[in-house]
Design a protein around this motif. Structure first.
Motif, PDB file in Angstrom:
ATOM      1  N   UNK A 190      36.527  59.258  11.174  1.00  0.00           N
ATOM      2  CA  UNK A 190      37.974  59.074  11.328  1.00  0.00           C
ATOM      3  C   UNK A 190      38.274  58.474  12.688  1.00  0.00           C
ATOM      4  N   UNK A 230      38.133  75.122  11.483  1.00  0.00           N
ATOM      5  CA  UNK A 230      37.311  74.851  10.304  1.00  0.00           C
ATOM      6  C   UNK A 230      38.101  74.536   9.041  1.00  0.00           C
ATOM      7  N   UNK A 243      44.342  71.884   8.585  1.00  0.00           N
ATOM      8  CA  UNK A 243      43.579  72.025   9.817  1.00  0.00           C
ATOM      9  C   UNK A 243      44.510  72.300  10.982  1.00  0.00           C
ATOM     10  N   UNK A 301      46.150  59.096  12.656  1.00  0.00           N
ATOM     11  CA  UNK A 301      44.818  59.003  12.072  1.00  0.00           C
ATOM     12  C   UNK A 301      44.732  57.877  11.058  1.00  0.00           C
ATOM     13  N   UNK A 302      43.562  57.254  11.005  1.00  0.00           N
ATOM     14  CA  UNK A 302      43.249  56.354   9.906  1.00  0.00           C
ATOM     15  C   UNK A 302      42.873  57.171   8.674  1.00  0.00           C
ATOM     16  N   UNK A 303      42.669  56.464   7.548  1.00  0.00           N
ATOM     17  CA  UNK A 303      42.392  57.165   6.276  1.00  0.00           C
ATOM     18  C   UNK A 303      40.982  57.734   6.229  1.00  0.00           C
ATOM     19  N   UNK A 304      40.109  57.228   7.080  1.00  0.00           N
ATOM     20  CA  UNK A 304      38.731  57.696   7.072  1.00  0.00           C
ATOM     21  C   UNK A 304      37.785  56.754   6.351  1.00  0.00           C
ATOM     22  N   UNK A 314      36.535  51.977   3.189  1.00  0.00           N
ATOM     23  CA  UNK A 314      36.837  53.394   2.960  1.00  0.00           C
ATOM     24  C   UNK A 314      35.619  54.152   2.480  1.00  0.00           C
ATOM     25  N   UNK A 340      50.179  64.892  10.472  1.00  0.00           N
ATOM     26  CA  UNK A 340      50.718  65.961  11.299  1.00  0.00           C
ATOM     27  C   UNK A 340      51.909  66.626  10.621  1.00  0.00           C
ATOM     28  N   UNK A 347      39.383  70.758  16.608  1.00  0.00           N
ATOM     29  CA  UNK A 347      39.851  71.250  15.319  1.00  0.00           C
ATOM     30  C   UNK A 347      39.184  72.546  14.896  1.00  0.00           C
ATOM     31  N   UNK A 390      34.148  71.381   6.939  1.00  0.00           N
ATOM     32  CA  UNK A 390      34.332  71.627   8.363  1.00  0.00           C
ATOM     33  C   UNK A 390      35.473  70.778   8.913  1.00  0.00           C
ATOM     34  N   UNK A 391      35.892  71.108  10.130  1.00  0.00           N
ATOM     35  CA  UNK A 391      36.906  70.303  10.780  1.00  0.00           C
ATOM     36  C   UNK A 391      36.306  69.092  11.465  1.00  0.00           C
ATOM     37  N   UNK A 392      37.129  68.085  11.779  1.00  0.00           N
ATOM     38  CA  UNK A 392      36.634  66.908  12.507  1.00  0.00           C
ATOM     39  C   UNK A 392      36.107  67.306  13.887  1.00  0.00           C
ATOM     40  N   UNK A 420      42.374  59.800   0.945  1.00  0.00           N
ATOM     41  CA  UNK A 420      43.046  58.515   1.140  1.00  0.00           C
ATOM     42  C   UNK A 420      44.138  58.514   2.200  1.00  0.00           C
ATOM     43  N   UNK A 421      44.389  59.678   2.810  1.00  0.00           N
ATOM     44  CA  UNK A 421      45.472  59.754   3.807  1.00  0.00           C
ATOM     45  C   UNK A 421      44.997  60.155   5.192  1.00  0.00           C
ATOM     46  N   UNK A 422      43.739  60.451   5.369  1.00  0.00           N
ATOM     47  CA  UNK A 422      43.304  60.951   6.663  1.00  0.00           C
ATOM     48  C   UNK A 422      43.976  62.279   6.949  1.00  0.00           C
ATOM     49  N   UNK A 423      44.340  62.505   8.198  1.00  0.00           N
ATOM     50  CA  UNK A 423      45.060  63.720   8.579  1.00  0.00           C
ATOM     51  C   UNK A 423      46.499  63.351   8.926  1.00  0.00           C
ATOM     52  N   UNK A 442      45.131  67.461   5.194  1.00  0.00           N
ATOM     53  CA  UNK A 442      44.222  66.367   4.873  1.00  0.00           C
ATOM     54  C   UNK A 442      44.146  66.198   3.373  1.00  0.00           C
ATOM     55  N   UNK A 493      49.910  52.647   6.266  1.00  0.00           N
ATOM     56  CA  UNK A 493      49.073  53.332   7.241  1.00  0.00           C
ATOM     57  C   UNK A 493      49.135  52.572   8.549  1.00  0.00           C
ATOM     58  N   UNK A 506      47.795  70.103  10.731  1.00  0.00           N
ATOM     59  CA  UNK A 506      47.646  68.887   9.934  1.00  0.00           C
ATOM     60  C   UNK A 506      47.321  69.285   8.491  1.00  0.00           C
TER      61      UNK A 506
END
Lengths: 114, 113
Positions: free
Chosen positions: B88, A107, A90, B103-106, B9, A45, A105, B41-43, A40-43, A37, B2, A35
């Motif tokens: 997220x 790091x 990620x 995924x959503x934008x967070x 947000x 793929x 996920x 870090x990762x989710x 504003x876009x999240x993750x 990141x 999205x 992915x």
């Protein structure tokens, strides 16, 4: 913690150069994902793999390729890096694709293309 | 556009306040997950909900999946500074292929002491 490592963790590269990011897992999970990141876009793929030498494209695959020659390693290559590929990348792994498909996920790798 | 819309947000609150984060879609999902991510870090997976109307609790966090499986919410009671992070939501669409998540934008949450 899931045994997932990514290397490098940080990289700065110039436009037009090839870049390879590595994801390594010790969980022997079949499914692996890359992915990116961005704010504003999240993750989103890029590519995913459902086994050794079995890969498929995600929603933002242009400019990227992947390879998986061993269960534990999934490589992401930017063939000719562009500034739009500056992002945090990620890797994720999953035991199955059934419902639910829970992913774990790594790091992350912060890539800057100048 | 999205497929999963999160709101708000950004959220900045004081310690002890309650808050709710929403994750909405016009599509049906077979399951929905919530992740929390800290800087650098990762989710990290918090919870998965699968059944319409399902409610799950994780200490002060309450997660709900909508009856029609098109939306979900995360409610935090008496927020603490340690809750600060990016939340997220992510879903498996019906007829999911390859275990792909949307995924959503967070939602970026800041809890001030």
């Amino acid at each position: 913690d899931a045994g997932i490592t990514q290397s490098p963790r940080h990289k700065v590269t110039e436009t037009g150069t090839p870049v390879t990011l590595r994801c390594h897992q010790t969980e022997n999970h079949r499914y692996m994902y890359w992915y990116r990141q961005d704010p504003g876009h999240g993750l989103r793929l890029i590519h995913y793999s459902y086994g050794v030498k079995d890969t498929d494209k995600g929603e933002v695959s242009d400019g990227y390729s992947v390879s998986r020659s061993k269960t534990e390693d999934f490589l992401l290559t930017l063939e000719s890096a562009t500034s739009s590929q500056t992002s945090v990348y990620f890797c994720a792994i999953s035991m199955s694709t059934g419902v639910p498909s829970e992913q774990y996920f790594g790091p992350g790798t912060r890539l800057t293309v100048t | 556009t999205q497929l999963l819309e999160q709101s708000p947000q950004f959220l900045s609150i004081q310690e002890g306040e309650n808050l709710t984060v929403y994750c909405n879609s016009s599509s049906v999902f077979s399951s929905l997950q919530w992740y929390r991510q800290e800087p650098g870090e990762g989710p990290v997976l918090l919870v998965t909900v699968v059944t319409g109307g399902e409610v799950k609790k994780l200490k002060r966090l309450t997660f709900q999946f909508g009856d029609a499986r098109k939306d979900s919410s995360l409610h935090i009671t008496a927020a603490q500074p340690g809750d600060t992070g990016l939340y997220l939501c992510a879903g498996n669409r019906v007829y999911n292929q390859g275990g792909k998540l949307i995924f959503g934008q967070g939602t970026e949450l800041s809890v001030k002491p």
